[in-house]
Design a protein around this motif. Structure first.
Motif, mmCIF file in Angstrom:
data_model
loop_
_atom_site.group_PDB
_atom_site.id
_atom_site.type_symbol
_atom_site.label_atom_id
_atom_site.label_comp_id
_atom_site.label_asym_id
_atom_site.label_seq_id
_atom_site.Cartn_x
_atom_site.Cartn_y
_atom_site.Cartn_z
ATOM 1 N N THR A 1 0.642 -1.123 0.090
ATOM 2 C CA THR A 1 -0.076 -0.071 -0.046
ATOM 3 C C THR A 1 0.750 1.097 0.043
ATOM 4 O O THR A 1 0.612 2.279 -0.849
ATOM 5 N N THR A 2 2.038 1.310 0.831
ATOM 6 C CA THR A 2 2.886 2.568 0.839
ATOM 7 C C THR A 2 3.505 2.366 -0.460
ATOM 8 O O THR A 2 3.614 3.622 -1.118
ATOM 9 N N VAL B 1 4.398 5.641 -5.748
ATOM 10 C CA VAL B 1 4.370 5.520 -7.263
ATOM 11 C C VAL B 1 3.297 6.326 -7.990
ATOM 12 O O VAL B 1 3.164 6.823 -8.891
ATOM 13 N N ASN B 2 2.178 6.147 -7.175
ATOM 14 C CA ASN B 2 0.811 6.760 -7.716
ATOM 15 C C ASN B 2 0.553 8.367 -7.204
ATOM 16 O O ASN B 2 -0.153 8.920 -7.987
ATOM 17 N N GLU B 3 0.851 8.667 -5.960
ATOM 18 C CA GLU B 3 0.301 9.861 -5.543
ATOM 19 C C GLU B 3 1.416 10.787 -5.206
ATOM 20 O O GLU B 3 1.495 12.100 -5.436
ATOM 21 N N LEU B 4 2.650 10.284 -4.461
ATOM 22 C CA LEU B 4 3.719 11.377 -4.077
ATOM 23 C C LEU B 4 4.674 11.515 -5.191
ATOM 24 O O LEU B 4 5.067 12.559 -4.894
ATOM 25 N N TYR C 1 10.408 7.081 -9.546
ATOM 26 C CA TYR C 1 10.352 6.398 -8.397
ATOM 27 C C TYR C 1 11.473 7.084 -7.542
ATOM 28 O O TYR C 1 12.605 7.026 -7.890
ATOM 29 N N PRO C 2 11.362 7.686 -6.133
ATOM 30 C CA PRO C 2 12.063 8.191 -5.542
ATOM 31 C C PRO C 2 13.350 7.605 -4.989
ATOM 32 O O PRO C 2 14.167 8.148 -4.413
ATOM 33 N N TYR C 3 13.293 6.255 -4.825
ATOM 34 C CA TYR C 3 14.306 5.379 -4.238
ATOM 35 C C TYR C 3 15.109 4.428 -5.141
ATOM 36 O O TYR C 3 15.499 3.472 -4.963
#
Length: 177
Positions: free
Chosen positions: A55-56, A61-64, A69-71
């Motif tokens: 969920t995180t 990937v969909n909201e933040l 992909y930040p990582y």
């Protein structure tokens, strides 16, 4: 030598990491504010591995951070029951959080960041595997939601290492005694 396990997460004043429906809208401009927050950059310099639930991952990937992909520079372990294809730095696993983190802690590398969510954090807290808790408190009272800490057989004693306020948020760092 064991790798350091770090929980770096935001919560509401009343201790929720998400609203009842899983929404993290209460964070407001949190993503933009992180760019001005040095503790995030310090964390990213210390880690080479991230662990999160499905969920995180979907929220990231969909909201933040849609489209980026930040990582990407870290190895990401996504704990999920769904079958997915792994890539070089993105590993989907159905391993239990405690087993996964114990295995990763024995491997060579930098610190491990526990990103979320509640079903990943709870067993790690209960097993007392988290070395550093960096908790950002957002000044909002939700009244209900997904709690940062679930009921468990405690206590776990911590030491307050640092507390400061920036951008109307309270940053508190605790270490395991």
């Amino acid at each position: 030598m064991s790798r350091e396990i770090i929980l770096y997460i935001a919560e509401s004043l009343d201790g929720y990491i998400a609203e009842t429906d899983g929404s993290i809208d209460f964070l407001g401009g949190g993503a933009e504010l992180l760019e001005d927050e040095t503790s995030y950059q310090e964390l990213m310099a210390k880690i080479d591995t991230v662990v999160m639930g499905r969920t995180t991952y979907d929220q990231v990937v969909n909201e933040l951070a849609p489209g980026q992909y930040p990582y990407e520079e870290q190895t990401s372990y996504i704990i999920t029951s769904r079958t997915e294809d792994d890539s070089e730095n993105l590993i989907f696993t159905n391993q239990e959080p405690v087993d996964l983190v114990k295995t990763l802690a024995k491997e060579q590398g930098k610190a491990i960041w526990i990103v979320g969510g509640g079903s990943i954090i709870a067993p790690l807290v209960e097993a007392n595997l988290i070395d550093i808790y960096i908790i950002t408190t957002i000044p909002v009272i939700l009244g209900k939601g997904i709690p940062l800490f679930n009921e468990f057989n405690g206590p776990i004693n911590l030491t307050v290492e640092n507390v400061y306020v920036k951008n109307n948020m309270v940053y508190t760092t605790y270490s395991k005694q």
